[in-house]
Enzyme design. Sequence first.
Site, PDB file in Angstrom:
ATOM      1  N   HIS A  98       0.787  -1.227   0.001  1.00  0.00           N
ATOM      2  CA  HIS A  98       0.029   0.017  -0.021  1.00  0.00           C
ATOM      3  C   HIS A  98       0.766   1.198   0.123  1.00  0.00           C
ATOM      4  CE1 HIS A  98      -2.363   2.938   2.457  1.00  0.00           C
ATOM      5  NE2 HIS A  98      -3.002   2.911   1.045  1.00  0.00           N
ATOM      6  N   ARG A 158       8.579  18.390 -15.054  1.00  0.00           N
ATOM      7  CA  ARG A 158       9.627  17.205 -15.498  1.00  0.00           C
ATOM      8  C   ARG A 158      10.557  17.073 -14.343  1.00  0.00           C
ATOM      9  NH1 ARG A 158      14.432  17.362 -18.730  1.00  0.00           N
ATOM     10  NH2 ARG A 158      13.995  19.546 -18.949  1.00  0.00           N
ATOM     11  N   ASN A 169       4.336  10.001 -19.536  1.00  0.00           N
ATOM     12  CA  ASN A 169       4.807   9.131 -18.367  1.00  0.00           C
ATOM     13  C   ASN A 169       3.618   9.301 -17.239  1.00  0.00           C
ATOM     14  OD1 ASN A 169       7.197   8.723 -19.394  1.00  0.00           O
ATOM     15  ND2 ASN A 169       7.730  10.837 -19.243  1.00  0.00           N
TER      16      ASN A 169
END
Length: 142
Positions: free
Chosen positions: A22, A107, A131
């Site tokens: 988790h 980024r 991404n």
Amino acid sequence: MLKHIKPCISPELLKVLMEMGHSDEIVIADGNFPAASHNEKIVRLDGNDLASILEGILFLMPLDTYVENPICLMMHGKEVERPQIWKEYEELVTKSENVFKAEYLSRESFYERAKKAYAIVTTSEKALYANIILKKGVIVEE
């Protein structure tokens, strides 16, 4: 062979997903992402597009419902208004019975977060700013 597992989900990726606990995070990276210089645990899924892998992972892994944003996306630059692939991600997350709540990181911030992720999955995705980071949730007894 196993039933109901997408062909793009490799045995190595299944192992990684099972090892994660988790709140662990996994990066699914496009073909331009510098994975090897950002994490030691890399699962190579060359030849696969990111959306197929995302769909396969979402079928197997719950997203964290205890945080505001269990999804992180890399912010786009001036050359891209809103990447089309993000719409596809939203549809896949919703289809998997999760709520699409994303945090948008620059980024540089995304790269720093990727260094702390449990693993990075590399793909051959060509879309810019594709991404994504997923935070693993828990399976609740029904």
